[in-house]
Write an enzyme that holds these catalytic residues in place. Sequence first.
Site, PDB file in Angstrom:
ATOM      1  N   GLU A  60       0.820  -1.222   0.000  1.00 32.35           N
ATOM      2  CA  GLU A  60       0.000   0.000   0.000  1.00 32.35           C
ATOM      3  C   GLU A  60       0.846   1.262   0.000  1.00 32.35           C
ATOM      4  OE1 GLU A  60      -2.528  -3.257   0.651  1.00 32.35           O
ATOM      5  OE2 GLU A  60      -0.745  -2.699   1.810  1.00 32.35           O
ATOM      6  N   HIS A 129     -10.992  -5.642   7.613  1.00 33.63           N
ATOM      7  CA  HIS A 129     -11.640  -5.503   6.319  1.00 33.63           C
ATOM      8  C   HIS A 129     -12.875  -4.599   6.385  1.00 33.63           C
ATOM      9  CE1 HIS A 129      -9.006  -8.794   5.446  1.00 33.63           C
ATOM     10  NE2 HIS A 129      -9.452  -8.931   4.217  1.00 33.63           N
TER      11      HIS A 129
END
Length: 325
Positions: A60, A129
């Site tokens: 990321e 998540h």
Amino acid sequence: MAQMNLKEAIRDAMRVELERDPNVLIFGEDVGNVGGVFRATEGLQKQFGEERVFDTPLAESAIGGMAVGLGIQGFRPIAEIQFVGFIFEALDQIVVQAARMRYRSGGRYNAPIVFRTPFGGGVKAAELHTDALEGLIAQTPGIKLVIPSNPYDAKGLMISAIRDNDPVFFMEHLNLYHAYREDVPEGEYTVEIGKAKVVREGSDVTIVAYGLMVHTAVKAAEELEKNGIKAEVIDLRTLVPLDIDTVIESVKKTNRAIIVQEAQKSAGIAAEVIAQINEKAILHLEAPVLRVAPPDTVYPFAQIEDQWLPSPATIIAGVNKVLEF
């Protein structure tokens, strides 16, 4: 018009902008041939090629860094962070580099980047998540924050975000991707960033929400109406900039309000909305403004997720509390 769910509307917005502007790029983990873990970018690589829609390593920080570099060179990157809990590895690039680019360069450079990420409960997903982490972004000057609740708004807001010359953090609720379909224009159109929407008129209490909680609030309002209580429901749509004027106008009419959020209770969007209501409309209130939100705990495991999240019943309880004050 075409019938689209929220995921399809977001994909169509990206397709429209890829066609319109050759500087628009999409990249992230598995967004190319696979089309993303939720298939939000499905078919776009085949249509526009690997140079404009492409996969990145599972890093990321690299996704965020590349977005910043491309943004200051005139591209308009759409960088997907596969799940919201993965943004921690990219926070330096998002909130330090992208968000401050215009300020630290004295206006010489800007960062026209859209950071897309799914989030949200009710789907029994794995840890990290589903957490609602919008509060991390909302306190950062220089970056806009968008959370649509329906397909029409999702497409219009995504197009506006891609065209914006400053970074936009665009959060997509997992539980809304396939929830329902509605008519969405097939061509290009925009929905203004920074403008809330009254989705249900009422006169007795104002319910402010965003994302999935808009639908939860509407369900609560429908139940309340059976007992003669008319609740006005406002969808914030964008959290930064915050359209407090629409909220204040409603509060002046109803004289009572509750704010609903999926994130933990403390230090969130609800607290900010309440603070601004108190600053601008306290003399119009007949009861304290309440928050309906989960407790200040780590996001729970799937077995107890439904008990942790706000529900129509908890919203109704909040409304009754302010009505009985």
